[in-house]
Design a protein around this motif. Structure first.
Motif, PDB file in Angstrom:
ATOM      1  N   LEU A  61      14.459 -93.054 -55.292  1.00  0.00           N
ATOM      2  CA  LEU A  61      13.498 -94.072 -55.734  1.00  0.00           C
ATOM      3  C   LEU A  61      12.163 -93.864 -55.044  1.00  0.00           C
ATOM      4  N   MET A  62      12.170 -93.693 -53.730  1.00  0.00           N
ATOM      5  CA  MET A  62      10.917 -93.518 -53.016  1.00  0.00           C
ATOM      6  C   MET A  62      10.191 -92.261 -53.473  1.00  0.00           C
ATOM      7  N   HIS A  63      10.934 -91.167 -53.656  1.00  0.00           N
ATOM      8  CA  HIS A  63      10.301 -89.917 -54.072  1.00  0.00           C
ATOM      9  C   HIS A  63       9.677 -90.040 -55.456  1.00  0.00           C
ATOM     10  N   CYS A  64      10.347 -90.740 -56.367  1.00  0.00           N
ATOM     11  CA  CYS A  64       9.779 -90.929 -57.712  1.00  0.00           C
ATOM     12  C   CYS A  64       8.556 -91.831 -57.666  1.00  0.00           C
ATOM     13  N   MET A  65       8.596 -92.885 -56.855  1.00  0.00           N
ATOM     14  CA  MET A  65       7.465 -93.812 -56.792  1.00  0.00           C
ATOM     15  C   MET A  65       6.273 -93.200 -56.079  1.00  0.00           C
ATOM     16  N   ALA A  66       6.523 -92.220 -55.204  1.00  0.00           N
ATOM     17  CA  ALA A  66       5.439 -91.576 -54.456  1.00  0.00           C
ATOM     18  C   ALA A  66       4.947 -90.297 -55.116  1.00  0.00           C
ATOM     19  N   GLY A  67       5.484 -89.956 -56.283  1.00  0.00           N
ATOM     20  CA  GLY A  67       5.044 -88.752 -56.969  1.00  0.00           C
ATOM     21  C   GLY A  67       5.568 -87.473 -56.363  1.00  0.00           C
ATOM     22  N   LEU A  68       6.607 -87.565 -55.518  1.00  0.00           N
ATOM     23  CA  LEU A  68       7.217 -86.358 -54.943  1.00  0.00           C
ATOM     24  C   LEU A  68       8.280 -85.781 -55.867  1.00  0.00           C
ATOM     25  N   ASP A  69       8.749 -86.584 -56.809  1.00  0.00           N
ATOM     26  CA  ASP A  69       9.739 -86.156 -57.795  1.00  0.00           C
ATOM     27  C   ASP A  69       9.429 -86.889 -59.092  1.00  0.00           C
ATOM     28  N   GLY A  70       9.787 -86.294 -60.215  1.00  0.00           N
ATOM     29  CA  GLY A  70       9.532 -86.928 -61.496  1.00  0.00           C
ATOM     30  C   GLY A  70      10.813 -87.546 -62.053  1.00  0.00           C
ATOM     31  N   GLY A 100       0.165 -92.319 -47.769  1.00  0.00           N
ATOM     32  CA  GLY A 100       0.481 -91.760 -46.464  1.00  0.00           C
ATOM     33  C   GLY A 100       1.983 -91.583 -46.366  1.00  0.00           C
ATOM     34  N   PHE A 101       2.427 -90.561 -45.649  1.00  0.00           N
ATOM     35  CA  PHE A 101       3.855 -90.255 -45.563  1.00  0.00           C
ATOM     36  C   PHE A 101       4.281 -90.093 -44.108  1.00  0.00           C
ATOM     37  N   ILE A 102       5.451 -90.653 -43.805  1.00  0.00           N
ATOM     38  CA  ILE A 102       6.086 -90.476 -42.497  1.00  0.00           C
ATOM     39  C   ILE A 102       7.518 -90.036 -42.759  1.00  0.00           C
ATOM     40  N   PHE A 103       7.910 -88.905 -42.168  1.00  0.00           N
ATOM     41  CA  PHE A 103       9.229 -88.341 -42.437  1.00  0.00           C
ATOM     42  C   PHE A 103      10.089 -88.371 -41.171  1.00  0.00           C
ATOM     43  N   GLN A 104      11.393 -88.304 -41.373  1.00  0.00           N
ATOM     44  CA  GLN A 104      12.338 -88.286 -40.258  1.00  0.00           C
ATOM     45  C   GLN A 104      12.067 -87.121 -39.315  1.00  0.00           C
ATOM     46  N   SER A 105      11.678 -85.976 -39.882  1.00  0.00           N
ATOM     47  CA  SER A 105      11.500 -84.761 -39.087  1.00  0.00           C
ATOM     48  C   SER A 105      10.076 -84.589 -38.559  1.00  0.00           C
ATOM     49  N   PHE A 106       9.254 -85.659 -38.655  1.00  0.00           N
ATOM     50  CA  PHE A 106       7.880 -85.703 -38.137  1.00  0.00           C
ATOM     51  C   PHE A 106       6.899 -84.870 -38.977  1.00  0.00           C
ATOM     52  N   GLY A 177       7.709 -94.233 -45.799  1.00  0.00           N
ATOM     53  CA  GLY A 177       8.452 -93.651 -44.692  1.00  0.00           C
ATOM     54  C   GLY A 177       9.885 -93.370 -45.093  1.00  0.00           C
ATOM     55  N   ASP A 178      10.313 -92.124 -44.954  1.00  0.00           N
ATOM     56  CA  ASP A 178      11.687 -91.732 -45.297  1.00  0.00           C
ATOM     57  C   ASP A 178      12.483 -91.577 -44.003  1.00  0.00           C
ATOM     58  N   GLU A 179      13.282 -92.596 -43.671  1.00  0.00           N
ATOM     59  CA  GLU A 179      14.052 -92.623 -42.418  1.00  0.00           C
ATOM     60  C   GLU A 179      13.143 -92.317 -41.223  1.00  0.00           C
TER      61      GLU A 179
END
Length: 256
Positions: A61-70, A100-106, A177-179
């Motif tokens: 859901l987050m990836h689709c809403m952020a345009g990272l996936d279609g 803006g993006f914040i990821f688990q792996s920094f 933010g993803d985890e």
């Protein structure tokens, strides 16, 4: 003399929304339906946490809403922008300029200093970072004496604070933010969540995170719960206890 009644104000445009989102991976008998026609609005100026069992569709859901996936079908909007109308170049520009993006792996560049990592998105976009705003963000995140350090010279919590500063310094419409606390100890996790909470309260930022941690989600204004690719529950003003109660309901098994 009577005054003319004024029409009620238009409701504000949500920061982001999903309309009947479907995301299917594979086909036929092996198809996986990560999202199954999900609709949700993310409110401007709020902190939203997305939770649910493993495989419920949180990150999709987050990836689709952020345009990272279609999506396979349905529509995602950032403000009033329909992502399905954008080409690859326009999607890239939207992610760069409005999110803006914040990821688990920094996701910090190891050869760059903390300062260079924070200002990297602006430099890629050919923009200058406002010095006063940069100083304010760095001061809020307690990074003033770490700006010349490279990621390997920083603790995990410090690296994630750099990632948070990088996400906020561009004044995005939404921070996803993803985890974001997935690789942090409890003290560093609380530090990062307090920073995101203050970004909403003090800076008017909109923050959306995916998390499995009830303690992290309790910092949010609202928690939405997914199961089997659908929104099934929502909490306002959550506590760790109320979140745990909802999560426990997902885990009940009929043993008859």
């Amino acid at each position: 003399m009577t005054s003319t009644p004024q029409p009620p104000p238009e409701p504000p445009i949500p920061a982001a929304r999903a309309v009947d989102l479907v995301r299917t991976y594979g086909s036929g008998d092996t198809a996986v339906h990560a999202l199954a026609g999900l609709s949700v609005e993310l409110i401007t100026g709020e902190f939203t946490a997305i939770m649910g069992p493993s495989g419920s569709g949180k990150s999709t859901l987050m990836h689709c809403m952020a345009g990272l996936d279609g999506p396979t079908s349905g529509t995602a909007f950032i403000g009033d922008t329909d992502l399905s109308t954008l080409n690859d170049r326009e999607i890239t520009a939207l992610r760069r300029d409005r999110l803006g993006f914040i990821f688990q792996s920094f996701n910090l560049v190891p050869t760059l200093t903390a300062e260079e990592n924070i200002t990297l998105p602006a430099r890629i976009a050919g923009k200058d970072t406002d010095p006063g705003w940069f100083a304010d963000v760095v001061g809020r995140f307690g990074l003033g004496d770490r700006l010349s350090h490279r990621p390997a010279e920083l603790s995990g919590g410090q690296q994630q604070r750099v990632a948070c500063a990088r996400a906020i310094v561009g004044r995005p419409a939404i921070i996803f933010g993803d985890e974001p606390t997935g690789n942090l100890d409890s003290n560093s996790s609380a530090e990062v969540m307090s920073i995101l909470r203050s970004a909403v309260d003090d800076l008017g930022q909109t923050v959306v995170i995916v998390t499995h941690d009830p303690g992290a989600a309790a910092y949010a204004d609202r928690v939405i719960f997914l199961a089997d690719g659908l929104l099934v529950e929502e909490l306002r003003n959550p506590t760790a206890e109320s979140i745990l109660a909802v999560m426990a309901s997902f885990e009940k098994v009929d043993v008859r």
